[in-house]
Design an enzyme around this catalytic site. Structure first.
Site: not given
Length: 304
Positions: A156, A251, A281
């Site tokens: 991320s 995502d 995600h």
């Protein structure tokens, strides 16, 4: 079609965390700053059985413009690793190291017989990229020099940070990472890709209003949002080490990953992009999920 366990976690985790869209920037900032005041610098190891018996941890303090911050060096006991993984944790630049990060990194340490270095870098909104970027590039460059193999990795926001550090190390010259591992990386904080709104509508975890506010905090000024240190997908990608990137299509960050993949194809950068339909995600970090195990097998093949 996603597994039932994947879909259960996709539904349950945001409810357990009481996730919701931004109410107001001022309220969100106050909430996060109050939360940060309750945090203590530590490595959350509770998701790893017998962690203290299996690993040794050394805490190194990294000097920075806003004060020192810790970096944890995790080494399997009775081991002399040749590989070092410098891992930048995710959390939208506002959240610290999570127990599931540590669980994933413990698996990497065991599977690769690797030393894991986890910087606990200063977070937004109190801090910007300028409070840790050069110092983390120094740290990664030192481990590149002192290790036989260096893997620079992250998920991320941390995946975007890892790529940004790789760009800085390339521009500096000297020892370089051997591999990059990017898990659902946040690589375009401008959210300029036109598909972002559409993808956000299908994402049960990430909220676009919050992402835009977090991006502004991390950049520190609108002029810095497009800098390669902040949005590395918009930088010069030539000359980077081989990389493996994962993302699902539920995502909000998938359009940025696709942008990175397209731009990499116009350079000499060897980027392998694995995109899986209908996954959420950072799905490779989910526990006991078949799709995560497939990503795990691909990761070990790539890193070995």
């Amino acid at each position: 079609m996603p597994s039932r366990r994947h879909d259960l976690l996709a539904w349950a985790i945001p409810r357990m965390r009481r996730s919701r869209e931004l109410v107001s920037p001022d309220e969100e900032r106050a909430r996060i700053e109050a939360w940060h005041r309750t945090l203590e610098p530590r490595l959350p190891t509770q998701a790893v059985r017998r962690f203290d018996r299996r690993f040794s941890v050394v805490t190194e303090m990294v000097p920075g413009p806003a004060g020192t911050f810790p970096s944890y060096v995790v080494t399997p006991r009775h081991s002399d690793p040749r590989t070092t993984v410098v891992y930048l944790h995710g959390g939208g630049y506002v959240a610290g190291i999570d127990p599931f990060h540590v669980r994933y990194l413990a698996r990497l340490a065991d599977a690769l017989d690797a030393r894991i270095v986890v910087p606990d870098y200063p977070l937004a909104p109190e801090h910007t990229w300028r409070d840790s970027h050069e110092e983390l590039a120094d740290l990664a460059g030192r481990w590149a020099k002192d290790s036989e193999r260096l893997v620079l990795a992250g998920d991320s926001a941390g995946g975007g940070y890892a790529l940004a550090l790789a760009l800085t190390l390339r521009d500096r010259g000297g020892p370089q990472p051997d591999r990059l591992l990017l898990i659902s990386p946040w690589v375009d904080l401008t959210t300029s890709t036109p598909e972002t709104e559409e993808f956000s509508g299908r994402d049960p975890w990430l909220f676009l209003g919050k992402l835009r506010e977090y991006a502004a905090w991390w950049a520190g000024s609108p002029d810095d949002l497009g800098r390669p240190e902040v949005s590395p997908a918009l930088g010069d990608l030539a000359g980077l080490p081989p990389a493996l990137m994962f993302c699902g299509t539920r995502d909000t960050l998938a359009p940025g990953c696709r942008l990175l993949d397209r731009r990499a194809a116009d350079t000499d950068w060897d980027l392998a992009y694995v995109e899986v339909a209908d996954l959420v995600h950072v799905y490779p970090l989910l526990p006991l999920v078949p799709e995560a195990e497939d990503a795990w097998s691909r990761t070990l093949e790539f890193l070995r």
